[in-house]
Design a protein around this motif. Sequence first.
Motif, PDB file in Angstrom:
ATOM      1  N   ASP A   1       0.785  -1.234   0.000  1.00 20.69           N
ATOM      2  CA  ASP A   1       0.000   0.000   0.000  1.00 20.69           C
ATOM      3  C   ASP A   1       0.817   1.284   0.000  1.00 20.69           C
ATOM      4  N   VAL A   2       2.139   1.199  -0.092  1.00 21.53           N
ATOM      5  CA  VAL A   2       2.949   2.406  -0.023  1.00 21.53           C
ATOM      6  C   VAL A   2       3.205   2.963  -1.419  1.00 21.53           C
ATOM      7  N   THR A   3       3.712   4.200  -1.473  1.00 24.51           N
ATOM      8  CA  THR A   3       4.115   4.836  -2.718  1.00 24.51           C
ATOM      9  C   THR A   3       5.592   4.536  -2.974  1.00 24.51           C
ATOM     10  N   ILE A   4       5.907   4.098  -4.192  1.00 26.65           N
ATOM     11  CA  ILE A   4       7.281   3.711  -4.523  1.00 26.65           C
ATOM     12  C   ILE A   4       7.729   4.457  -5.779  1.00 26.65           C
ATOM     13  N   TYR A   5       8.822   5.212  -5.661  1.00 27.51           N
ATOM     14  CA  TYR A   5       9.423   5.899  -6.798  1.00 27.51           C
ATOM     15  C   TYR A   5      10.709   5.170  -7.207  1.00 27.51           C
ATOM     16  N   VAL A   6      10.957   5.099  -8.513  1.00 27.36           N
ATOM     17  CA  VAL A   6      12.168   4.473  -9.061  1.00 27.36           C
ATOM     18  C   VAL A   6      13.085   5.589  -9.563  1.00 27.36           C
ATOM     19  N   LEU A   7      14.177   5.818  -8.858  1.00 27.62           N
ATOM     20  CA  LEU A   7      15.024   6.986  -9.091  1.00 27.62           C
ATOM     21  C   LEU A   7      15.744   6.971 -10.435  1.00 27.62           C
ATOM     22  N   SER A   8      16.132   5.808 -10.911  1.00 28.28           N
ATOM     23  CA  SER A   8      17.014   5.756 -12.081  1.00 28.28           C
ATOM     24  C   SER A   8      16.293   5.942 -13.398  1.00 28.28           C
ATOM     25  N   GLY A   9      14.981   6.149 -13.371  1.00 31.35           N
ATOM     26  CA  GLY A   9      14.279   6.514 -14.592  1.00 31.35           C
ATOM     27  C   GLY A   9      13.245   5.509 -15.028  1.00 31.35           C
TER      28      GLY A   9
END
Length: 357
Positions: free
Chosen positions: A70-78
């Motif tokens: 249920d969390v928000t996940i960002y992928v930094l490398s693009g």
Amino acid sequence: MLTIDLEALQANYRRLAQAAAPARCAAVVKADAYGLGLDRVAPALAEAGANTFFVALPEEGMRLRSLLPDVTIYVLSGFFEGAETDYAEYQLRPVLNSLPDIERYRRLTIETALPAALHLDTGMSRLGLSRAEWHRLQEDPELVQGLDLRLFMSHLACAEDREAPLNTTQQERFRQARAFLPDIPASLANSSGIFLGPDYGFELVRPGVALYGANPTPGLESPMRPVVRLSVRILQVREIDSGESVGYGATYTADAPRRVATIAAGYADGVHRALSSTGRAWIGGYELPFLGRVSMDLISLDVSNLPEALAQQGQSVDLLGPDQDIDSLAGQAGTIAYEMLTSLGRRYHRQYLDHTT
């Protein structure tokens, strides 16, 4: 034995969140939570209040999603070409670092609604839209029109140095650029950036290494609790005479009779070879210098001044512990806490401490 204190980790998250308020506090858990084990670290951070996480690669995001649905996940490398369906299936938010990233993202979102972040390079010359790409975006706002952008971000290059002029330069560039996307939450501060003051906080901060016990304010007392303790067993103790050498290359020669202990760790375990003849171990307040070269599996210590009752096979010495933190050991190796943490080998038995243990 590598002991990871999850309660200290949670306390560090709460301390950083308090320092960043009213900005929200995310958590960076890339590289297997900086080498400490994503499976245990991420749930502990979520329990402490983190609901936004950053990883480097989509594979890391997929693993994290299986732990925290249920969390928000960002992928930094693009936005990786060929992995578009993974972002959609696992609800991973790509950090768009270039105009080609934006174009690939636009093609995917024709069929699938997927939020994303937009990253502007303000002085790192690494990832993020370049100055030329940003100017093109300003000239043609339709490039991002209709996209579901949830975060506008940049990354500080010198935040650990409070006096670095580039901090102010990047902050000013970011604030000016933000006027182009005023309704999107913004994020600039990493671990050290949180302590540069409220002008750097914006709406979201992204601490990483400080969560794991490294000092985000070099030169000042650390506001973080230690998270990692590394204890290694003595395998053998011997007496050597003056003139005898120790280790590969005979780089250390005793100038007097010495007692030498050999411990079960080496560069295969993340104890860098650069620590040869410069590193220190500790036991009961006694400092134990490294003798000669660090080898793959073994390190020799000078235990001449250690009480004989402690200088025994099977006794444990600390490479990280109450007498020596991760920043100190990294400094002896001529590197930084980030590299020391992420180098810690898989051969250590890992023990996790939390409120249930």
